[in-house]
Design a protein around this motif. Structure first.
Motif, PDB file in Angstrom:
ATOM      1  N   PRO A 143       0.811  -1.228   0.000  1.00 27.94           N
ATOM      2  CA  PRO A 143       0.000   0.000   0.000  1.00 27.94           C
ATOM      3  C   PRO A 143       0.840   1.272   0.000  1.00 27.94           C
ATOM      4  CG  PRO A 143      -0.890  -1.594   1.560  1.00 27.94           C
ATOM      5  CD  PRO A 143       0.449  -2.120   1.120  1.00 27.94           C
ATOM      6  N   GLU A 146       2.228   1.793  -3.453  1.00 30.15           N
ATOM      7  CA  GLU A 146       1.198   2.308  -4.353  1.00 30.15           C
ATOM      8  C   GLU A 146       1.041   3.817  -4.184  1.00 30.15           C
ATOM      9  OE1 GLU A 146      -2.338   0.104  -3.522  1.00 30.15           O
ATOM     10  OE2 GLU A 146      -1.824  -1.501  -4.942  1.00 30.15           O
ATOM     11  N   ALA A 152      -0.324   0.298  -9.163  1.00 26.72           N
ATOM     12  CA  ALA A 152      -1.001  -0.754  -8.414  1.00 26.72           C
ATOM     13  C   ALA A 152      -0.005  -1.851  -8.076  1.00 26.72           C
ATOM     14  CB  ALA A 152      -2.147  -1.328  -9.243  1.00 26.72           C
ATOM     15  N   ALA A 154      -0.129  -5.634  -6.652  1.00 30.47           N
ATOM     16  CA  ALA A 154      -0.896  -6.804  -6.231  1.00 30.47           C
ATOM     17  C   ALA A 154      -0.149  -8.107  -6.433  1.00 30.47           C
ATOM     18  CB  ALA A 154      -2.228  -6.864  -6.985  1.00 30.47           C
ATOM     19  N   ASP A 158       4.495  -6.732  -9.777  1.00 33.43           N
ATOM     20  CA  ASP A 158       4.134  -5.355  -9.439  1.00 33.43           C
ATOM     21  C   ASP A 158       5.125  -4.769  -8.434  1.00 33.43           C
ATOM     22  OD1 ASP A 158       1.900  -5.556 -11.059  1.00 33.43           O
ATOM     23  OD2 ASP A 158       0.509  -5.923  -9.388  1.00 33.43           O
TER      24      ASP A 158
END
Length: 268
Positions: A143, A146, A152, A154, A158
């Motif tokens: 988080p 991000e 993003a 996930a 990423d």
């Protein structure tokens, strides 16, 4: 590892429950053979069930604490945690500029384990522009990555992409923490301009995860302060946190603390 090193100046908030923040930082640095000094940014009212109060320390007082430590005791690394607002981020940037030769481990603490916000929304930009370029190592979870990168996060791929984006913002290295990424295996990715290193292990089914981010960042800072290479410092920190989670004492009814002291008992 030099016996004459290991001083870590920690700039972070206090956790009355002892599982995260300054308390977790001090325990971690001590357990790994370093010396912890502190500049407290806030006093929080919290336990394993959550945060019910946050009382910031004036930025000028935080800066005075840090300079008192640096002017006398000195430091071999600096670790930052909960900062709260823009003024505190700006203050910490000044402190880091006054100690440019020291590696800074920046843990961009934004939200407590129980969900309470620990960083004002407008301060995210300040962290991005003022602290990331000063980081020898940035340690965001998914988080936080991000929010800082705008991407993003996930999957493990990423994590890699966000880590590379954060490198471009000026961090010298980024440890992308994969605890929020689903899967039976937890994978953290250390991203540097020279490539990447992954650290992985079984996901422990436990509610005792309070302070894992603070603990990992402080363990990394201790290794750097003791003269370990970045990869060595992260590898030792990763193993230390995993075992501290596995040995968690089971305190509290919510997100319980880790067993920070386990290496000290191993030495008896």
């Amino acid at each position: 590892m030099s016996e004459n090193k290991g001083r870590v100046l920690i700039i972070a908030g206090s956790d009355s429950g002892g599982g995260a923040g300054i308390q977790a930082d001090i325990k971690t640095v001590t357990a790994l053979g370093g010396y912890a000094a502190t500049a407290v940014t806030a006093v929080t009212v919290q336990n394993t069930l959550g945060v019910t109060g946050v009382h910031p320390i004036p930025a000028a007082v935080v800066e005075a604490q840090a300079r008192a430590v640096l002017d006398d005791i000195g430091a071999d690394a600096i670790k930052t945690g909960m900062l709260g607002d823009v003024a505190m981020v700006e203050t910490v940037a000044r402190v880091l500029d006054s100690a440019r030769t020291l590696p800074a481990v920046i843990d961009p603490v934004m939200v407590a384990k129980g969900g309470a916000s620990l960083l004002a929304a407008e301060a995210v930009v300040a962290v991005r522009t003022l602290l990331i370029p000063r980081a020898a190592l940035l340690t965001p979870n998914a988080p936080e990555a991000e929010a800082l990168s705008g991407l993003a996060v996930a999957t493990t791929d990423d994590l890699r992409r966000a880590g590379e984006a954060l490198l471009k913002l000026g961090a010298r290295a980024v440890l992308m923490k994969g605890g929020h990424v689903a899967g039976a295996t937890v994978i953290d990715v250390l991203v540097t301009p020279d490539g990447e290193t992954t650290f992985e292990g079984e996901r422990l089914e436990t509610r005792h995860t309070h302070g894992t981010g603070c603990t990992l960042a402080s363990a990394c800072a201790t290794g750097l302060a003791q003269g370990l290479s970045l990869t060595e410092a992260v590898a030792r920190a990763w193993a230390y946190v995993h075992e501290a989670m596995r040995r968690a004492p089971g305190f509290g009814a919510g997100h319980g603390p880790l067993d920070h002291g386990w290496p000290l008992r191993e030495k008896r």
